[in-house]
Motif scaffolding. Structure first.
Motif, short mmCIF file in Angstrom:
data_model
loop_
_atom_site.label_atom_id
_atom_site.label_comp_id
_atom_site.label_asym_id
_atom_site.label_seq_id
_atom_site.Cartn_x
_atom_site.Cartn_y
_atom_site.Cartn_z
N PRO A 194 -0.30 -8.95 -0.91
CA PRO A 194 -1.15 -7.69 0.00
C PRO A 194 -0.47 -6.54 -0.06
N VAL A 195 0.91 -6.39 -0.02
CA VAL A 195 1.75 -5.08 0.04
C VAL A 195 1.35 -4.20 -1.27
N ALA A 196 1.25 -4.96 -2.43
CA ALA A 196 1.01 -4.19 -3.45
C ALA A 196 -0.33 -3.67 -3.63
N GLN A 197 -1.29 -4.26 -3.29
CA GLN A 197 -2.72 -3.97 -3.02
C GLN A 197 -2.92 -2.95 -2.29
N VAL A 198 -2.25 -2.97 -1.07
CA VAL A 198 -2.52 -1.75 -0.23
C VAL A 198 -1.72 -0.43 -0.87
N ALA A 199 -0.45 -0.69 -1.42
CA ALA A 199 0.12 0.48 -1.80
C ALA A 199 -0.37 0.92 -3.01
N GLY A 200 -1.27 0.18 -3.89
CA GLY A 200 -1.99 0.70 -5.04
C GLY A 200 -3.12 1.39 -4.78
N ALA A 201 -3.85 0.92 -3.41
CA ALA A 201 -5.10 1.76 -3.26
C ALA A 201 -4.63 3.16 -2.66
N LEU A 202 -3.59 3.13 -1.87
CA LEU A 202 -3.05 4.23 -1.29
C LEU A 202 -2.66 5.16 -2.26
N LEU A 203 -1.91 4.62 -3.32
CA LEU A 203 -1.53 5.51 -4.42
C LEU A 203 -2.55 6.41 -5.07
N LEU A 235 -9.42 -2.71 -5.50
CA LEU A 235 -9.45 -1.45 -4.46
C LEU A 235 -10.39 -1.56 -3.32
N LEU A 236 -11.06 -3.01 -3.43
CA LEU A 236 -12.03 -3.28 -2.22
C LEU A 236 -11.34 -4.17 -1.25
N GLY A 237 -11.75 -4.27 -0.11
CA GLY A 237 -11.30 -5.37 0.93
C GLY A 237 -10.53 -4.73 1.87
N THR A 238 -9.63 -5.63 2.57
CA THR A 238 -8.99 -5.36 3.79
C THR A 238 -8.02 -4.38 3.41
N GLY A 239 -7.13 -4.29 2.16
CA GLY A 239 -6.03 -3.61 1.92
C GLY A 239 -6.46 -2.34 1.75
N THR A 240 -7.79 -1.97 1.10
CA THR A 240 -8.09 -0.68 1.21
C THR A 240 -8.50 -0.01 2.48
N LEU A 241 -8.75 -0.81 3.48
CA LEU A 241 -9.13 -0.19 4.84
C LEU A 241 -7.64 0.15 5.27
N VAL A 242 -6.73 -0.91 5.05
CA VAL A 242 -5.27 -0.34 5.74
C VAL A 242 -5.00 0.96 5.12
N ALA A 243 -4.99 1.24 3.69
CA ALA A 243 -4.77 2.28 2.87
C ALA A 243 -5.44 3.38 3.43
N ILE A 244 -6.49 3.31 3.95
CA ILE A 244 -7.22 4.57 4.45
C ILE A 244 -6.59 4.79 5.80
N VAL A 245 -6.30 4.04 6.51
CA VAL A 245 -5.62 4.23 7.92
C VAL A 245 -4.20 5.08 7.60
N LEU A 246 -3.42 4.63 6.48
CA LEU A 246 -2.36 5.13 6.16
C LEU A 246 -2.51 6.43 5.55
N MET A 247 -3.33 6.44 4.88
CA MET A 247 -3.74 8.06 4.30
C MET A 247 -4.05 8.94 5.36
N LEU A 248 -4.89 8.51 6.42
CA LEU A 248 -5.13 9.35 7.64
C LEU A 248 -3.77 9.86 8.27
N PHE A 249 -2.79 9.08 8.38
CA PHE A 249 -1.57 9.14 9.10
C PHE A 249 -0.84 10.39 8.11
N GLN A 250 -0.80 9.83 6.81
CA GLN A 250 -0.05 11.06 5.68
C GLN A 250 -0.94 12.42 5.95
N ILE A 251 -2.04 12.49 6.13
CA ILE A 251 -2.65 13.88 6.30
C ILE A 251 -2.27 14.21 7.35
#
Length: 368
Positions: free
Chosen positions: A261-270, A168-184
């Motif tokens: 990377p797709v699974a990593q971003v999706a996992g952090a986002l989930l 959950l650490l790294g660039t994938g998590t940063l992308v997930a945070i941006v996606l989460m802000l859009f979801q909010i």
């Protein structure tokens, strides 16, 4: 005659019917609503400044078939409450509203707020217009079914296929945070869209600090009091979590089917989505779940009443008249609810602090 002898309701107030046909008084100066009993609403129409308190007592007594002396104390209490709220000519609210129409800053329910924009109604109306022509049962059914299935799939995926904490650490998590802000943003827009379709546009989109330490986005749905159906109010409250369910289902599908990377971003986002869901539907917080329960059961300000009763018990603060008349069983239930909310708030704060400590420690171990 002054307000003490011949009370007069302010002429700018609006008496309307809200959910379950309950009467409400809308105060345009503060943008607030005050709930009334049906008998109180009928009595208010006699507050025209020409009738003395004795005449109003006689009128109440005649309607109930009792002696005037038997209702005078109740009338005095009612007038005192109207005076404290600033609803009578010549009175000012005991606690002036911290959030005025047009202002960008305010505080309510332990949440400092900042309004970002008031333009959502104009933006959403072109999309809301065709939605009003679709049968409600069809549109709501599809929306709710997709949201619930997405939440269930997300829960299943977290329990069976959650990524390790180190991933959950790294660039994938940063992308997930941006996606989460859009979801909010979509979450809040879903509330606003339902309000727009129901004909009670939101007052603004903003950000707030829950209990002064947890940032969140919100839309001001104060005018939802004008929605007369319980179903409409429940849908308005749950629109955000149901929209989250669609995003949660999509993230869960990616976790289950993708890799790299797709699974990593999706996992952090989930993970973020499920934590957000726990907060948003929790009935112990001023959350969407709490609003849905209030609407579904026809409750009004259950948290506020619970905390007012707690302050009365612990600090000896006086109770408003309507709480003095609350049945003993209902009062006990509200007290228990208030205690649970207080304990939950403390526990939530502790959990947030511990999570931050754990996160910093994890980051420290991952650094060379």
């Amino acid at each position: 005659m002054d307000v003490c002898t011949a009370p007069k309701l302010r002429e700018d107030l609006e008496i309307i019917r809200g959910m379950d046909d309950h009467p409400l008084v809308f105060d345009p100066q503060g943008g607030t609503y005050h709930r009334l009993t049906r008998s109180a609403a009928a009595l208010l129409r006699q507050f025209d400044g020409t009738r003395s308190m004795d005449e109003l007592s006689a009128l109440m007594a005649e309607r109930r078939g009792v002696a005037a002396e038997g209702v005078r104390r109740e009338l005095d209490t009612f007038v005192a409450e109207l005076t404290r709220s600033g609803l009578l000519v010549g009175t000012e609210p005991e606690r002036p509203a911290k959030k005025r129409a047009g202002g960008r800053f305010g505080t309510s329910m332990l949440m400092p707020r900042f309004v970002v924009t008031r333009a959502l109604p104009a933006v959403l109306e072109p999309a809301a217009r065709p939605l009003r022509r679709i049968p409600a049962l069809l549109s709501v059914g599809v929306f709710a079914a997709g949201g619930v299935l997405g939440i269930l799939l997300g829960l299943y995926t977290v329990l069976t296929s959650a990524p390790p904490a180190e991933e959950l650490l790294g660039t994938g998590t940063l992308v997930a945070i941006v996606l989460m802000l859009f979801q909010i943003l979509v979450h809040e827009s879903a509330h606003a869209m339902v309000a727009q379709v129901l004909g009670v546009p939101v007052r603004g989109l903003g950000v707030a600090l829950l209990f002064y330490f947890m940032p969140l986005a919100y839309v001001d749905r104060t005018d939802a009091y004008r929605v007369r159906s319980r179903g409409g109010r429940v849908l308005l409250a749950l629109a955000g979590p149901l929209s989250d369910g669609w995003f949660t289902g999509a993230a869960a599908l990616l976790v289950l089917t993708a890799d790299g990377p797709v699974a990593q971003v999706a996992g952090a986002l989930l993970i973020f989505q499920m934590l957000n869901l726990v907060t948003n539907v929790n009935p112990m917080l001023p959350s969407d779940g709490y609003a849905a329960i209030e609407a579904g059961f026809g409750l009004v300000d259950a948290r506020g009443r619970a905390f007012a009763l707690l302050k009365h018990r612990l600090l000896g603060r006086p109770l408003p008249g309507f709480l003095e008349r609350m049945p003993v069983r209902s009062r006990r239930l509200h007290l228990v609810y208030g205690l649970v909310c207080s304990v939950y708030t403390v526990a939530l704060g502790y959990f947030v602090v511990q999570s931050l400590i754990w996160s910093f420690a994890l980051v420290g171990r991952s650094m060379p």
